[in-house]
Design a protein around this motif. Sequence first.
Motif: not given
Length: 448
Positions: A428-432
């Motif tokens: 659910g979170e961006t990989l950045d």
Amino acid sequence: MTEPVPAPGAAAAVRRALDGRHDLTAQPPPPPPPGLRAGERGLRLGTLAVVAMAAALVTGRPWVLALAVGPLVLLALALRSGPRPQAVTAEAEVGTRRCFEGERVSVRITVSYEGEAGPLDPGVTPGHGVRLDHLAAGPHHVDLVLTAQRWGRWTLATVDVDVYDRGGLTRHTVRVELGEIAVFPLPEHAGLTPIPVRLPQRLGEHTAEQRGEGVEVTGVHPYVRGERQRRIHWPATTRRGTLQVHRFAAERTADTVVLLDVLADVVDPVTGLSSLDETFRAAAGLVRAYLRTHDRVGVVSVGGATRWLRPGSGQGYFYRVVESVLEVRKDLAHRTEGLDLLPPPALPEGALVYVITPLTDQRIFDVLQQVRGRANPMVVVEVPAGEPLLEPGDTEGELALRLWRADRDAMRFTLVERGTAVVTHRPGETLDLALAPLLRGRIRGGNR
């Protein structure tokens, strides 16, 4: 790819074609027998006639035979409806054999026959990870629209087409295998590309620590005969009294290898998310991010037969990288037997290695030791697999959960103490968000 518009009653047609075989564990029915068979209408009419004549014989009342007249007349009229279809063949045309999760695939089945035929009645058994969304049957064509739900290499569908005669008494069934489809995982959004300390001697977009002909200024140095005058730094020249020129950093490309842990597929008991799904989506995001900066990217999957692809570059290389590891999941078959040694060409010297793992199988530490032994800079991207569920009041379970958490903390601490960067990517979170801490410095390799 053209998607047909669902006609009225399309949902009912889909339910009829599925015939109750819409779950992931559904298997296609046995192959149909060759040649002509009795149709449902012929069986119904024949059954009514036989029952009426049997009732007349049992009861001894001739008037009961009148009940058989209607079915017999309908059978006689249907037999005179024309020649039955012969030499029935079918060919399938699939819109695409490669797609991403959630995309639709259109299929057209063309049925050829000699003689006259009635309506076509298809029965569809979709493959694992594929959903049937639309079905339309015409005199000579059957159009399907299927949606790829999960990444992997799947059998698209098995279709049994019943070709009836004009009267509906007999049918000829032909089976059409739609073959396999490669479904790519949706890449996680990633724009950050951390780099190691040492970069290969190839032109690229990353700023290296060595001097070169880049565009980033790293300082000034005394003028040497032959240098360009346009690079003179006049403020430093005025301050020091001698000619000073700009010093630029070299721009290099990076070699990156994404190592996938497919030793186990752990499902989060709360969210139902698969660690294997999240691993491949994170890997696809990393591959795409580094290919966009014109770096060379390779892939290695450990678990069962070790699959690998040497680093390459170009946007088209993304599909080669992903397709090389799709065999890990083929029709719900997850192969995890044994563990092979990493081949030397899979890990070029100095390549940055991302190890994407849920840290649930102890055998992955043998792989990490192999990477560390080759002095490659390494980053462990942990994909959380969720915590075990406990029942209220289970004191022993709470103690076991505390020990489980302590064991995982100990594994992360050991990796960090050995100089390995460890980041956590949460679904659910961006990989950045996971890669951002790596931008504070450059990733260093181990010792041989």
